[in-house]
Enzyme design. Structure first.
Site, PDB file in Angstrom:
ATOM      1  N   SER A 169      -6.211  -9.281 -12.302  1.00  0.00           N
ATOM      2  CA  SER A 169      -6.663  -8.176 -13.165  1.00  0.00           C
ATOM      3  C   SER A 169      -5.493  -7.516 -13.897  1.00  0.00           C
ATOM      4  CB  SER A 169      -7.481  -7.157 -12.378  1.00  0.00           C
ATOM      5  OG  SER A 169      -6.728  -6.652 -11.319  1.00  0.00           O
ATOM      6  N   GLU A 187      -6.977   0.368 -15.553  1.00  0.00           N
ATOM      7  CA  GLU A 187      -7.495   0.004 -14.225  1.00  0.00           C
ATOM      8  C   GLU A 187      -8.059   1.246 -13.512  1.00  0.00           C
ATOM      9  OE1 GLU A 187      -8.615  -2.635 -12.045  1.00  0.00           O
ATOM     10  OE2 GLU A 187      -6.665  -3.600 -12.187  1.00  0.00           O
ATOM     11  N   GLY A 228      -5.840 -12.068  -4.715  1.00  0.00           N
ATOM     12  CA  GLY A 228      -4.771 -11.173  -4.288  1.00  0.00           C
ATOM     13  C   GLY A 228      -3.473 -11.416  -5.040  1.00  0.00           C
ATOM     14  N   HIS A 242       0.828  -1.212   0.000  1.00  0.00           N
ATOM     15  CA  HIS A 242       0.000   0.000   0.000  1.00  0.00           C
ATOM     16  C   HIS A 242       0.862   1.262   0.000  1.00  0.00           C
ATOM     17  CE1 HIS A 242      -4.154  -1.437   0.170  1.00  0.00           C
ATOM     18  NE2 HIS A 242      -3.671  -2.486   0.796  1.00  0.00           N
ATOM     19  N   ASP A 262       1.543  -3.728  -9.679  1.00  0.00           N
ATOM     20  CA  ASP A 262       1.157  -5.014 -10.276  1.00  0.00           C
ATOM     21  C   ASP A 262       1.396  -5.022 -11.784  1.00  0.00           C
ATOM     22  OD1 ASP A 262       0.327  -5.346  -7.725  1.00  0.00           O
ATOM     23  OD2 ASP A 262      -1.820  -5.395  -8.164  1.00  0.00           O
TER      24      ASP A 262
HETATM   25  C1  GLA Z   1      -3.143  -3.952  -5.136  1.00  0.00           C
HETATM   26  C2  GLA Z   1      -2.879  -2.789  -6.097  1.00  0.00           C
HETATM   27  C3  GLA Z   1      -1.421  -2.362  -6.051  1.00  0.00           C
HETATM   28  C4  GLA Z   1      -0.930  -2.133  -4.614  1.00  0.00           C
HETATM   29  C5  GLA Z   1      -1.332  -3.299  -3.715  1.00  0.00           C
HETATM   30  C6  GLA Z   1      -1.043  -3.009  -2.265  1.00  0.00           C
HETATM   31  O1  GLA Z   1      -2.482  -5.106  -5.561  1.00  0.00           O
HETATM   32  O2  GLA Z   1      -3.221  -3.137  -7.422  1.00  0.00           O
HETATM   33  O3  GLA Z   1      -1.248  -1.200  -6.838  1.00  0.00           O
HETATM   34  O4  GLA Z   1      -1.404  -0.910  -4.121  1.00  0.00           O
HETATM   35  O5  GLA Z   1      -2.715  -3.613  -3.832  1.00  0.00           O
HETATM   36  O6  GLA Z   1       0.328  -2.843  -2.063  1.00  0.00           O
END
Ligand code: GLA
Length: 385
Positions: free
Chosen positions: A127, A159, A123, A34, A171
């Protein structure tokens, strides 16, 4: 799903053979959670489970999409790229929309069949994988001059602007630019990155899947992003200027506390600022081979996400607590957005089997659902098969 079967399915569905296959891996984040949308440092790697797409061009302007996992097929045209509720097709359609916004216009239609080993909502970034995959495949097939960094930026734009998640770049970046057997240290403010060999010697990195369906993830995620924006404005106004929260230091937290005058916002910022510092410490520990410290930093990161950022929840807390109490485990933490999804743990190779058995048993006894635990290789990012 064996390639040969999927090719048959493709031919039955579209009446033509597959012309090309592309694949994008899932990702984990070792540390730096985050903070990508706060201009921080993150340390993700790819993992060897994939979303694939099977492709052929058409002569008309129709787009035929099918997801084998969802057992759903849709037909759209290049002239209607509007969003359809929360449907999965928003990812590939949104990708075409973003490509066009960036000057890469597709003039003839295509058929695309997707298969995925990355469970949605787990998680592991299904996506970002489908976005990077669609953009990369179309760039290759239509000869667009798009390198992998630009793939990730267009995916990120999709996104944020089309799908509606105010996410950071982590990501999309790692899934595009991941490197075999390496983790990537990414500066999300400058979009600069370095690769580090990821070798834990006698230890193994395990992925722990809670199987908790992620409810409200997107809205809670956007709420955290908003809290950070508000906090930054307050700190700038009442203390000192900065480009993002990660430019502040842990030693400034007293001043920041006064500037915010709000406990929730203070704890959010404390997580962000301390997590950024932990990423630096983690990198140093990894380079030195100090795995005890690597594990300790994983634990500290989890506690900060639990107590200050409040994005863990019972399932992630239980699975990481159980992990830490096992022999040979150096540390464990949630990975990704949180609120369910996956965690990671570092465990000595001689203890892996017992670790799996005990954690799976303890987890199902406590929460009455099963978890999954697996080891993963680290492959290259999105590519043509
Ligand atoms: C998701 C978001 C990322 C990042 C993580 C938390 O995966 O897509 O951009 O913020 O949460 O680190």
């Amino acid at each position: 799903m064996e390639n040969i079967d999927v090719k048959d399915v493709f031919r039955q569905l579209y009446g033509v053979p597959v012309e090309a296959i592309y694949k994008a891996p899932a990702r984990i984040n070792l540390i730096g959670e985050h903070i990508d949308y706060n201009g921080g440092l993150v340390f993700p790697s790819t993992i060897g489970i994939y979303t694939k797409c099977y492709f052929s061009k058409r002569n008309d302007r129709e787009i035929h999409l099918c997801s084998l996992n969802k057992k759903k097929a849709v037909t759209r045209t290049l002239d209607d790229l509007t969003k359809n509720g929360n449907s999965w097709e928003n990812y590939p359609i949104g990708a075409i929309w973003s490509l066009a916004r960036n000057g890469f216009k597709i003039e003839t239609g295509f058929n695309m069949l997707f298969t995925s080993e990355i469970p949605m909502g787990s998680g592991l970034s299904s996506s970002a994988a489908i976005l990077d995959l669609t953009i990369y495949a179309l760039a290759c097939e239509y000869n667009f001059d798009i390198d992998k960094k630009l793939v990730s930026l267009i995916a990120w734009e999709t996104e944020n602007k089309y799908c509606g998640l105010s996410c950071g770049i982590m990501d999309q970046a790692i899934i595009a630019l991941g490197k075999k057997n390496h983790a990537m240290l990414l500066d999300c403010y400058k979009y600069k990155y370095d690769y580090f060999p990821f070798d834990l010697g006698d230890y193994r990195l395990l992925v722990l899947k809670t199987n908790k369906p992620r409810a409200l993830t997107d809205s809670k995620y956007n709420e955290r992003v908003k809290e950070c924006d508000i906090a930054l404005d307050l700190i700038k106004e009442n203390y000192r200027n900065a480009n993002n929260l990660c430019e502040y230091k842990v030693s400034e937290m007293d001043k920041i506390k006064n500037a915010l005058n709000n406990d929730t916002l203070y704890r959010r910022v404390l997580h962000v600022v301390s997590e950024n510092q932990r990423v630096n410490n983690f990198k140093d520990a990894l380079v030195k081979g100090d795995l005890e410290l690597v594990g300790k930093l994983l634990n500290e990161s989890h506690f900060s996400l639990k107590n200050n950022y409040e994005v863990t929840g019972t399932h992630l807390d239980t699975i990481t607590e159980l992990s830490r109490s096992q022999k040979g485990c150096l540390g464990a933490r949630m990975t990704g957005a949180g609120f369910g999804g996956c965690a990671i743990a570092i465990v000595h190779k001689d203890n892996v089997e017992e670790f799996k058995k005990n954690v799976m048993k303890g987890y199902s006894n406590t929460l009455k659902i099963e978890c999954e635990i697996f080891e993963c290789e680290i492959p290259d990012g999105v590519c043509k098969e």
